[in-house]
Write an enzyme that holds these catalytic residues in place. Sequence first.
Site, short mmCIF file in Angstrom:
data_model
loop_
_atom_site.label_atom_id
_atom_site.label_comp_id
_atom_site.label_asym_id
_atom_site.label_seq_id
_atom_site.Cartn_x
_atom_site.Cartn_y
_atom_site.Cartn_z
N SER A 262 27.75 41.39 34.10
CA SER A 262 28.64 42.55 33.98
C SER A 262 27.83 43.80 33.66
O SER A 262 27.22 43.92 32.60
CB SER A 262 29.68 42.31 32.88
N HIS B 177 29.18 42.38 38.58
CA HIS B 177 30.56 42.61 38.15
C HIS B 177 30.64 44.00 37.53
O HIS B 177 29.85 44.34 36.65
CB HIS B 177 30.92 41.53 37.13
N ASP C 283 33.04 46.73 35.62
CA ASP C 283 34.28 46.87 34.85
C ASP C 283 34.74 48.32 34.76
O ASP C 283 34.15 49.12 34.04
CB ASP C 283 34.06 46.33 33.43
N MET D 61 37.48 50.90 33.51
CA MET D 61 38.57 51.00 32.52
C MET D 61 39.00 52.46 32.41
O MET D 61 38.17 53.36 32.43
CB MET D 61 38.07 50.52 31.16
N HIS E 186 36.09 45.10 39.03
CA HIS E 186 37.24 44.66 38.22
C HIS E 186 37.94 45.90 37.68
O HIS E 186 37.44 46.57 36.79
CB HIS E 186 36.70 43.75 37.09
N MET F 47 40.49 47.67 35.54
CA MET F 47 41.40 47.58 34.39
C MET F 47 42.03 48.95 34.26
O MET F 47 41.72 49.74 33.35
CB MET F 47 40.61 47.18 33.13
N MET G 236 40.99 36.04 32.65
CA MET G 236 40.33 36.66 31.49
C MET G 236 40.22 35.64 30.37
O MET G 236 41.21 35.00 29.99
CB MET G 236 41.13 37.87 30.99
N GLY H 268 38.89 44.93 27.86
CA GLY H 268 38.64 46.20 27.17
C GLY H 268 37.22 46.37 26.67
O GLY H 268 36.68 47.46 26.73
N PHE H 269 36.63 45.28 26.24
CA PHE H 269 35.29 45.41 25.64
C PHE H 269 34.42 44.21 25.96
O PHE H 269 34.92 43.08 26.07
CB PHE H 269 35.41 45.54 24.11
N GLY H 270 33.11 44.46 26.08
CA GLY H 270 32.16 43.36 26.20
C GLY H 270 31.89 42.79 24.81
O GLY H 270 32.30 43.38 23.80
N GLY H 271 31.22 41.67 24.77
CA GLY H 271 30.76 41.12 23.49
C GLY H 271 31.82 40.45 22.63
O GLY H 271 31.61 40.28 21.44
N ASP I 125 36.02 35.56 32.94
CA ASP I 125 35.39 36.80 32.47
C ASP I 125 35.63 36.99 30.98
O ASP I 125 36.78 37.10 30.55
CB ASP I 125 36.00 37.96 33.27
N GLY I 126 34.53 37.04 30.23
CA GLY I 126 34.62 37.36 28.81
C GLY I 126 34.05 36.28 27.92
O GLY I 126 34.50 35.14 27.96
N GLY I 127 33.02 36.63 27.17
CA GLY I 127 32.47 35.71 26.18
C GLY I 127 31.73 34.52 26.76
O GLY I 127 31.61 33.49 26.10
N GLY J 138 28.18 39.40 30.57
CA GLY J 138 27.63 40.72 30.28
C GLY J 138 26.52 40.61 29.27
O GLY J 138 25.33 40.58 29.61
C1 DX5 Z 1 36.00 42.81 29.44
C2 DX5 Z 1 35.23 42.85 30.74
C3 DX5 Z 1 34.12 41.86 30.83
C4 DX5 Z 1 33.03 42.03 29.83
C5 DX5 Z 1 32.19 40.80 29.77
O1 DX5 Z 1 37.12 43.63 29.54
O2 DX5 Z 1 36.11 42.60 31.82
O3 DX5 Z 1 33.59 41.82 32.15
O4 DX5 Z 1 32.21 43.13 30.10
O5 DX5 Z 1 31.23 40.95 28.78
P1 DX5 Z 1 30.76 39.76 27.85
O6 DX5 Z 1 30.11 38.75 28.74
O7 DX5 Z 1 29.81 40.42 26.92
O8 DX5 Z 1 31.98 39.22 27.17
ZN ZN Z 2 35.38 42.21 33.89
#
Ligand code: DX5
Ligand code: ZN
Length: 215
Positions: A6, A31, A33, A35, A64, A66, A135, A140-143, A173-175, A195
């Site tokens: 990501s 990928h 993102d 937003m 993606h 959002m 999801m 909304g956020f990475g990490g 997607d996510g974590g 990401g």
């Molecule tokens: C969250 C994003 C994800 C995110 C993934 O809204 O859609 O793509 O950036 O990041 P990690 O892998 O750090 O969870």
């Molecule tokens: Zn994403």
Amino acid sequence: MLIAPSFLSCDFSKLGEELVRMDKAKADLIHLDVMDGHFVPNITFGAPVIKWARPYTKLPFDVHLMISEPHRYIKDFADAGADIITFHVECDSDINKTLDLIESYNIKSGLVIKPNTPASAVFPYIDRLYMVLVMTVEPGFGGQSFMADMLPKVAEIKEYAKSIGKEILVEADGGINGETIGACAKAGIDICVSGTGVFKAEDAAKAISELKEIK
Ligand code: DX5
Ligand code: ZN
């Protein structure tokens, strides 16, 4: 299993180099993102940034969205060089009209479901989708931390698709990192977004190859 780093977790002061780094590290897709600060409580980047990024790699761009009204911006993302556009089934746009638009640019389409949305929300559209994105965090956020209880949605989606004679890819997607990807592989996920797990790893190539090896 394909790995899609990501872009959100890259160092934006050297966006081009970061993409070249992912290309060399053998990522399968990138990928991206997008937003809007309305559909999700965060703002990232839009089509112009994707257009600047496009020349640095030939890897497919998995965009993606959002955003609340994706239909208004499909042309911009098509012009910017998206290969796949996914948008949320929970958005305010007409889903079929938005899919029509994506198809009109010969771009692969997908629908995304948030954690509280059941898999069945995408069933009415599944015959025309290339992919469903599940999801595994609140968008909304990475990490953030991986939500393993989302994984049963994968089998539901695959089974429904099979029942209507359709093959579909499922992306999560996510974590996703070395600790959580094993569960994704077992659940039958085709593409994993990562990401933090890839961009922030010391050695991205090693991180990607390790992610791919975990069964
Ligand atoms: C969250 C994003 C994800 C995110 C993934 O809204 O859609 O793509 O950036 O990041 P990690 O892998 O750090 O969870
Ligand atoms: Zn994403």
